[in-house]
Write a protein that holds these residues in place. Structure first.
Motif, PDB file in Angstrom:
ATOM      1  N   HIS A  29       0.829  -1.209   0.000  1.00 22.19           N
ATOM      2  CA  HIS A  29       0.000   0.000   0.000  1.00 22.19           C
ATOM      3  C   HIS A  29       0.863   1.259   0.000  1.00 22.19           C
ATOM      4  CE1 HIS A  29      -3.566  -2.349   1.958  1.00 22.19           C
ATOM      5  NE2 HIS A  29      -3.446  -2.589   0.662  1.00 22.19           N
ATOM      6  N   ASN A  30       0.258   2.371  -0.382  1.00 20.21           N
ATOM      7  CA  ASN A  30       1.019   3.617  -0.431  1.00 20.21           C
ATOM      8  C   ASN A  30       0.582   4.632   0.613  1.00 20.21           C
ATOM      9  OD1 ASN A  30      -1.386   4.526  -1.468  1.00 20.21           O
ATOM     10  ND2 ASN A  30      -0.646   4.647  -3.564  1.00 20.21           N
ATOM     11  N   ALA A  31      -0.371   4.274   1.453  1.00 20.48           N
ATOM     12  CA  ALA A  31      -0.794   5.181   2.522  1.00 20.48           C
ATOM     13  C   ALA A  31      -0.773   4.450   3.856  1.00 20.48           C
ATOM     14  CB  ALA A  31      -2.202   5.711   2.257  1.00 20.48           C
ATOM     15  N   MET A  32      -0.335   5.145   4.881  1.00 15.40           N
ATOM     16  CA  MET A  32      -0.305   4.579   6.226  1.00 15.40           C
ATOM     17  C   MET A  32      -0.870   5.582   7.217  1.00 15.40           C
ATOM     18  SD  MET A  32       3.275   2.442   6.302  1.00 15.40           S
ATOM     19  CE  MET A  32       2.777   1.447   7.719  1.00 15.40           C
ATOM     20  N   TYR A  33      -1.480   5.061   8.271  1.00 15.80           N
ATOM     21  CA  TYR A  33      -2.235   5.891   9.215  1.00 15.80           C
ATOM     22  C   TYR A  33      -1.902   5.513  10.658  1.00 15.80           C
ATOM     23  CZ  TYR A  33      -5.389   5.824   5.110  1.00 15.80           C
ATOM     24  OH  TYR A  33      -5.927   5.881   3.839  1.00 15.80           O
ATOM     25  N   TRP A  34      -2.007   6.492  11.535  1.00 16.41           N
ATOM     26  CA  TRP A  34      -2.063   6.246  12.971  1.00 16.41           C
ATOM     27  C   TRP A  34      -3.428   6.679  13.473  1.00 16.41           C
ATOM     28  CZ3 TRP A  34       0.874   3.044  15.353  1.00 16.41           C
ATOM     29  CH2 TRP A  34       2.256   2.944  15.073  1.00 16.41           C
ATOM     30  N   TYR A  35      -4.083   5.754  14.197  1.00 20.47           N
ATOM     31  CA  TYR A  35      -5.350   6.046  14.835  1.00 20.47           C
ATOM     32  C   TYR A  35      -5.205   5.828  16.340  1.00 20.47           C
ATOM     33  CZ  TYR A  35      -8.138   5.939  10.508  1.00 20.47           C
ATOM     34  OH  TYR A  35      -8.688   6.200   9.273  1.00 20.47           O
ATOM     35  N   GLN A  95      -4.503   1.361  -0.023  1.00 22.68           N
ATOM     36  CA  GLN A  95      -4.024   1.716  -1.351  1.00 22.68           C
ATOM     37  C   GLN A  95      -4.800   2.920  -1.823  1.00 22.68           C
ATOM     38  OE1 GLN A  95      -1.580   1.900  -3.216  1.00 22.68           O
ATOM     39  NE2 GLN A  95      -1.404  -0.160  -4.049  1.00 22.68           N
ATOM     40  N   GLU A  96      -4.158   3.799  -2.555  1.00 23.66           N
ATOM     41  CA  GLU A  96      -4.863   4.966  -3.069  1.00 23.66           C
ATOM     42  C   GLU A  96      -5.938   4.509  -4.047  1.00 23.66           C
ATOM     43  OE1 GLU A  96      -2.376   7.648  -5.208  1.00 23.66           O
ATOM     44  OE2 GLU A  96      -3.752   9.321  -4.964  1.00 23.66           O
ATOM     45  N   GLY A  97      -7.135   5.077  -3.913  1.00 25.41           N
ATOM     46  CA  GLY A  97      -8.200   4.710  -4.832  1.00 25.41           C
ATOM     47  C   GLY A  97      -9.514   5.333  -4.429  1.00 25.41           C
ATOM     48  N   GLU A  98     -10.488   5.243  -5.307  1.00 24.21           N
ATOM     49  CA  GLU A  98     -11.799   5.841  -5.041  1.00 24.21           C
ATOM     50  C   GLU A  98     -12.452   5.207  -3.809  1.00 24.21           C
ATOM     51  OE1 GLU A  98     -12.908   8.418  -6.537  1.00 24.21           O
ATOM     52  OE2 GLU A  98     -14.982   8.488  -5.856  1.00 24.21           O
ATOM     53  N   VAL A  99     -12.454   3.888  -3.784  1.00 23.89           N
ATOM     54  CA  VAL A  99     -12.975   3.157  -2.627  1.00 23.89           C
ATOM     55  C   VAL A  99     -11.941   2.114  -2.257  1.00 23.89           C
ATOM     56  CG1 VAL A  99     -14.823   1.743  -1.674  1.00 23.89           C
ATOM     57  CG2 VAL A  99     -15.345   3.448  -3.435  1.00 23.89           C
ATOM     58  N   THR A 100     -11.378   2.230  -1.104  1.00 24.54           N
ATOM     59  CA  THR A 100     -10.291   1.339  -0.731  1.00 24.54           C
ATOM     60  C   THR A 100     -10.338   1.045   0.758  1.00 24.54           C
ATOM     61  OG1 THR A 100      -7.893   1.082  -0.684  1.00 24.54           O
ATOM     62  CG2 THR A 100      -8.722   3.321  -0.620  1.00 24.54           C
ATOM     63  N   GLU A 101     -10.262  -0.225   1.083  1.00 22.79           N
ATOM     64  CA  GLU A 101     -10.332  -0.627   2.469  1.00 22.79           C
ATOM     65  C   GLU A 101      -9.034  -0.281   3.190  1.00 22.79           C
ATOM     66  OE1 GLU A 101     -12.457  -3.341  -0.315  1.00 22.79           O
ATOM     67  OE2 GLU A 101     -10.359  -2.776  -0.104  1.00 22.79           O
ATOM     68  N   ALA A 102      -9.161   0.059   4.464  1.00 22.22           N
ATOM     69  CA  ALA A 102      -7.994   0.218   5.321  1.00 22.22           C
ATOM     70  C   ALA A 102      -7.803  -1.078   6.096  1.00 22.22           C
ATOM     71  CB  ALA A 102      -8.199   1.387   6.287  1.00 22.22           C
ATOM     72  N   PHE A 103      -6.569  -1.531   6.160  1.00 22.62           N
ATOM     73  CA  PHE A 103      -6.253  -2.750   6.902  1.00 22.62           C
ATOM     74  C   PHE A 103      -5.428  -2.358   8.119  1.00 22.62           C
ATOM     75  CE2 PHE A 103      -7.780  -6.089   4.153  1.00 22.62           C
ATOM     76  CZ  PHE A 103      -7.916  -5.439   2.945  1.00 22.62           C
ATOM     77  N   PHE A 104      -5.795  -2.956   9.253  1.00 21.58           N
ATOM     78  CA  PHE A 104      -5.231  -2.551  10.538  1.00 21.58           C
ATOM     79  C   PHE A 104      -4.255  -3.569  11.095  1.00 21.58           C
ATOM     80  CE2 PHE A 104      -7.640   1.200  11.782  1.00 21.58           C
ATOM     81  CZ  PHE A 104      -8.691   1.163  10.880  1.00 21.58           C
ATOM     82  N   GLY A 105      -3.329  -3.063  11.870  1.00 23.67           N
ATOM     83  CA  GLY A 105      -2.487  -3.906  12.693  1.00 23.67           C
ATOM     84  C   GLY A 105      -3.204  -4.296  13.974  1.00 23.67           C
ATOM     85  N   GLN A 106      -2.522  -5.061  14.829  1.00 18.87           N
ATOM     86  CA  GLN A 106      -3.136  -5.552  16.059  1.00 18.87           C
ATOM     87  C   GLN A 106      -3.144  -4.501  17.170  1.00 18.87           C
ATOM     88  OE1 GLN A 106      -4.992  -7.841  15.456  1.00 18.87           O
ATOM     89  NE2 GLN A 106      -4.121  -9.822  15.900  1.00 18.87           N
ATOM     90  N   GLY A 107      -2.431  -3.408  16.950  1.00 22.25           N
ATOM     91  CA  GLY A 107      -2.485  -2.319  17.915  1.00 22.25           C
ATOM     92  C   GLY A 107      -1.428  -2.430  19.006  1.00 22.25           C
ATOM     93  N   THR A 108      -1.155  -1.295  19.610  1.00 16.34           N
ATOM     94  CA  THR A 108      -0.303  -1.216  20.791  1.00 16.34           C
ATOM     95  C   THR A 108      -1.147  -0.660  21.924  1.00 16.34           C
ATOM     96  OG1 THR A 108       1.753  -0.843  19.573  1.00 16.34           O
ATOM     97  CG2 THR A 108       1.700  -0.107  21.870  1.00 16.34           C
ATOM     98  N   ARG A 109      -1.280  -1.428  23.000  1.00 20.44           N
ATOM     99  CA  ARG A 109      -2.001  -0.938  24.178  1.00 20.44           C
ATOM    100  C   ARG A 109      -1.032  -0.139  25.020  1.00 20.44           C
ATOM    101  NH1 ARG A 109      -6.771   0.411  25.536  1.00 20.44           N
ATOM    102  NH2 ARG A 109      -7.588  -1.529  24.663  1.00 20.44           N
TER     103      ARG A 109
END
Lengths: 113, 109
Positions: A29-35, A95-109
Protein backbone atom coordinates in the motif's frame (compact mmCIF):
# COMPACT_ATOMS: atom_id res chain seq x y z
CA UNK A 1 4.97 -11.68 7.84
CA UNK A 2 1.72 -10.66 6.23
CA UNK A 3 -0.65 -7.72 6.60
CA UNK A 4 0.16 -4.96 9.05
CA UNK A 5 2.35 -5.66 12.06
CA UNK A 6 2.78 -3.43 15.08
CA UNK A 7 5.30 -3.55 17.90
CA UNK A 8 5.22 -3.58 20.81
CA UNK A 9 1.78 -5.01 21.59
CA UNK A 10 1.81 -3.55 25.08
CA UNK A 11 3.70 -0.58 26.50
CA UNK A 12 3.74 0.99 29.94
CA UNK A 13 5.62 4.25 30.21
CA UNK A 14 6.11 7.02 32.70
CA UNK A 15 5.24 10.59 31.86
CA UNK A 16 8.91 11.53 31.49
CA UNK A 17 9.85 8.59 29.24
CA UNK A 18 10.49 8.56 25.51
CA UNK A 19 9.34 5.56 23.51
CA UNK A 20 8.46 4.68 19.93
CA UNK A 21 5.77 2.57 18.32
CA UNK A 22 6.60 0.75 15.13
CA UNK A 23 4.38 -0.32 12.25
CA UNK A 24 5.23 -2.25 9.10
CA UNK A 25 2.89 -3.12 6.26
CA UNK A 26 3.47 -5.98 3.83
CA UNK A 27 0.56 -5.19 1.50
CA UNK A 28 2.26 -2.89 -0.99
CA UNK A 29 0.00 0.00 0.00
CA UNK A 30 1.02 3.62 -0.43
CA UNK A 31 -0.79 5.18 2.52
CA UNK A 32 -0.31 4.58 6.23
CA UNK A 33 -2.23 5.89 9.21
CA UNK A 34 -2.06 6.25 12.97
CA UNK A 35 -5.35 6.05 14.83
CA UNK A 36 -6.11 6.37 18.55
CA UNK A 37 -8.89 4.23 20.02
CA UNK A 38 -10.30 5.12 23.42
CA UNK A 39 -13.18 3.41 25.19
CA UNK A 40 -16.61 4.24 23.79
CA UNK A 41 -15.19 6.69 21.24
CA UNK A 42 -14.85 6.35 17.48
CA UNK A 43 -11.42 5.72 16.05
CA UNK A 44 -9.62 9.06 16.04
CA UNK A 45 -7.33 9.77 13.09
CA UNK A 46 -3.98 11.17 14.16
CA UNK A 47 -1.74 11.15 11.09
CA UNK A 48 -1.85 10.08 7.47
CA UNK A 49 1.14 9.51 5.20
CA UNK A 50 0.87 9.07 1.47
CA UNK A 51 4.03 8.06 -0.38
CA UNK A 52 6.02 9.11 2.72
CA UNK A 53 4.50 12.60 2.70
CA UNK A 54 2.32 13.63 5.60
CA UNK A 55 -1.07 14.60 4.22
CA UNK A 56 -3.01 15.07 7.44
CA UNK A 57 -2.25 15.98 11.00
CA UNK A 58 -5.45 16.24 12.97
CA UNK A 59 -4.33 18.79 15.56
CA UNK A 60 -2.38 16.17 17.46
CA UNK A 61 -0.30 17.43 20.40
CA UNK A 62 3.41 17.76 19.69
CA UNK A 63 4.21 15.09 22.27
CA UNK A 64 3.26 12.68 19.46
CA UNK A 65 5.73 12.77 16.57
CA UNK A 66 5.29 10.58 13.47
CA UNK A 67 8.00 9.37 11.15
CA UNK A 68 7.58 7.61 7.81
CA UNK A 69 10.95 6.66 6.32
CA UNK A 70 9.40 4.72 3.42
CA UNK A 71 6.00 3.51 2.24
CA UNK A 72 6.24 0.31 4.31
CA UNK A 73 7.26 1.64 7.70
CA UNK A 74 5.68 4.07 10.11
CA UNK A 75 6.74 5.15 13.57
CA UNK A 76 5.09 7.11 16.32
CA UNK A 77 7.54 8.72 18.71
CA UNK A 78 6.18 9.46 22.17
CA UNK A 79 7.54 11.82 24.81
CA UNK A 80 6.24 13.46 27.97
CA UNK A 81 2.83 11.84 27.60
CA UNK A 82 -0.11 12.36 29.92
CA UNK A 83 -2.27 9.68 31.59
CA UNK A 84 -5.15 10.61 29.26
CA UNK A 85 -3.00 9.45 26.35
CA UNK A 86 -3.48 5.88 27.52
CA UNK A 87 -5.32 4.09 24.71
CA UNK A 88 -5.03 1.51 21.95
CA UNK A 89 -2.91 2.92 19.11
CA UNK A 90 -3.68 1.41 15.75
CA UNK A 91 -1.70 1.53 12.56
CA UNK A 92 -3.44 1.01 9.24
CA UNK A 93 -2.59 1.02 5.56
CA UNK A 94 -4.54 1.42 2.36
CA UNK A 95 -4.02 1.72 -1.35
CA UNK A 96 -4.86 4.97 -3.07
CA UNK A 97 -8.20 4.71 -4.83
CA UNK A 98 -11.80 5.84 -5.04
CA UNK A 99 -12.97 3.16 -2.63
CA UNK A 100 -10.29 1.34 -0.73
CA UNK A 101 -10.33 -0.63 2.47
CA UNK A 102 -7.99 0.22 5.32
CA UNK A 103 -6.25 -2.75 6.90
CA UNK A 104 -5.23 -2.55 10.54
CA UNK A 105 -2.49 -3.91 12.69
CA UNK A 106 -3.14 -5.55 16.06
CA UNK A 107 -2.48 -2.32 17.92
CA UNK A 108 -0.30 -1.22 20.79
CA UNK A 109 -2.00 -0.94 24.18
CA UNK A 110 -0.33 2.07 25.77
CA UNK A 111 -0.58 2.84 29.46
CA UNK A 112 0.90 6.09 30.78
CA UNK A 113 1.61 6.08 34.50
CA UNK B 1 -20.86 17.55 9.83
CA UNK B 2 -20.16 14.01 8.65
CA UNK B 3 -21.34 11.45 11.17
CA UNK B 4 -21.67 7.70 11.57
CA UNK B 5 -23.93 6.28 14.27
CA UNK B 6 -24.18 2.63 15.23
CA UNK B 7 -26.92 0.96 17.21
CA UNK B 8 -27.42 -0.74 19.50
CA UNK B 9 -24.35 0.04 21.58
CA UNK B 10 -24.41 -3.49 22.99
CA UNK B 11 -26.36 -6.63 22.12
CA UNK B 12 -26.69 -9.97 23.86
CA UNK B 13 -28.04 -12.90 21.89
CA UNK B 14 -28.61 -16.53 22.60
CA UNK B 15 -26.80 -18.91 20.29
CA UNK B 16 -28.93 -19.30 17.17
CA UNK B 17 -30.92 -16.11 17.77
CA UNK B 18 -30.63 -14.01 14.60
CA UNK B 19 -30.49 -10.21 14.74
CA UNK B 20 -29.29 -7.09 12.93
CA UNK B 21 -26.86 -4.31 13.72
CA UNK B 22 -27.46 -0.83 12.33
CA UNK B 23 -25.09 1.78 10.95
CA UNK B 24 -26.65 5.08 9.92
CA UNK B 25 -24.62 7.80 8.26
CA UNK B 26 -24.87 11.44 7.35
CA UNK B 27 -22.01 12.37 5.06
CA UNK B 28 -21.47 14.82 2.26
CA UNK B 29 -20.05 12.29 -0.14
CA UNK B 30 -20.09 8.53 0.38
CA UNK B 31 -17.47 6.61 -1.54
CA UNK B 32 -17.90 3.31 0.24
CA UNK B 33 -18.99 1.74 3.50
CA UNK B 34 -16.99 -0.86 5.40
CA UNK B 35 -17.71 -3.33 8.18
CA UNK B 36 -15.01 -4.54 10.55
CA UNK B 37 -14.90 -7.02 13.38
CA UNK B 38 -12.76 -6.19 16.42
CA UNK B 39 -11.87 -8.63 19.19
CA UNK B 40 -10.85 -7.23 22.60
CA UNK B 41 -7.36 -5.74 22.61
CA UNK B 42 -6.86 -6.36 18.88
CA UNK B 43 -7.07 -4.33 15.70
CA UNK B 44 -10.18 -4.23 13.50
CA UNK B 45 -10.44 -7.05 10.98
CA UNK B 46 -11.93 -6.15 7.61
CA UNK B 47 -15.20 -7.90 6.71
CA UNK B 48 -17.04 -6.17 3.85
CA UNK B 49 -17.03 -3.25 1.44
CA UNK B 50 -20.34 -1.89 0.13
CA UNK B 51 -20.20 0.54 -2.75
CA UNK B 52 -23.75 1.62 -3.53
CA UNK B 53 -27.32 1.44 -2.29
CA UNK B 54 -28.94 -1.92 -2.87
CA UNK B 55 -25.72 -3.86 -2.64
CA UNK B 56 -25.42 -6.94 -0.41
CA UNK B 57 -22.41 -9.00 0.69
CA UNK B 58 -22.34 -12.29 2.57
CA UNK B 59 -19.73 -14.20 4.53
CA UNK B 60 -20.67 -17.26 6.54
CA UNK B 61 -23.35 -16.15 9.04
CA UNK B 62 -22.95 -12.45 8.22
CA UNK B 63 -24.77 -10.44 5.57
CA UNK B 64 -24.27 -6.72 5.01
CA UNK B 65 -26.72 -4.49 3.17
CA UNK B 66 -26.66 -0.83 2.18
CA UNK B 67 -29.30 1.84 1.58
CA UNK B 68 -28.85 5.55 0.93
CA UNK B 69 -28.94 6.33 4.64
CA UNK B 70 -27.88 3.22 6.50
CA UNK B 71 -26.32 -0.19 6.48
CA UNK B 72 -27.31 -3.34 8.31
CA UNK B 73 -25.18 -6.26 9.40
CA UNK B 74 -27.44 -9.27 9.71
CA UNK B 75 -26.22 -12.16 11.83
CA UNK B 76 -27.98 -15.44 11.16
CA UNK B 77 -27.92 -18.20 13.80
CA UNK B 78 -24.93 -16.68 15.62
CA UNK B 79 -22.40 -18.75 17.55
CA UNK B 80 -20.38 -17.73 20.63
CA UNK B 81 -17.33 -17.20 18.42
CA UNK B 82 -19.20 -14.36 16.69
CA UNK B 83 -18.90 -12.35 19.91
CA UNK B 84 -16.92 -9.19 19.15
CA UNK B 85 -17.33 -5.49 18.50
CA UNK B 86 -18.53 -4.71 15.00
CA UNK B 87 -17.40 -1.38 13.54
CA UNK B 88 -18.85 0.49 10.62
CA UNK B 89 -16.86 3.07 8.66
CA UNK B 90 -17.55 5.28 5.66
CA UNK B 91 -14.99 6.62 3.24
CA UNK B 92 -15.57 10.24 2.24
CA UNK B 93 -12.20 11.09 0.73
CA UNK B 94 -9.06 9.47 -0.61
CA UNK B 95 -7.61 8.98 2.86
CA UNK B 96 -10.60 9.91 4.96
CA UNK B 97 -12.60 7.37 6.93
CA UNK B 98 -15.23 8.10 9.54
CA UNK B 99 -15.87 5.36 12.08
CA UNK B 100 -18.82 4.64 14.32
CA UNK B 101 -18.38 3.70 17.96
CA UNK B 102 -19.29 0.08 17.29
CA UNK B 103 -21.77 -2.51 18.55
CA UNK B 104 -20.51 -4.92 21.21
CA UNK B 105 -22.06 -8.30 20.46
CA UNK B 106 -22.15 -11.10 23.00
CA UNK B 107 -23.49 -14.49 21.93
CA UNK B 108 -24.33 -16.82 24.78
CA UNK B 109 -24.06 -20.58 24.46
Amino acid sequence: ETGVTQTPRHLVMGMTNKKSLKCEQHLGHNAMYWYKQSAKKPLELMFVYNFKEQTENNSVPSRFSPECPNSSHLFLHLHTLQPEDSALYLCASSQEGEVTEAFFGQGTRLTVV
Amino acid sequence: EDQVTQSPEALRLQEGESSSLNCSYTVSGLRGLFWYRQDPGKGPEFLFTLYSAGEEKEKERLKATLTKKESFLHITAPKPEDSATYLCAVQTGTYKYIFGTGTRLKVLA
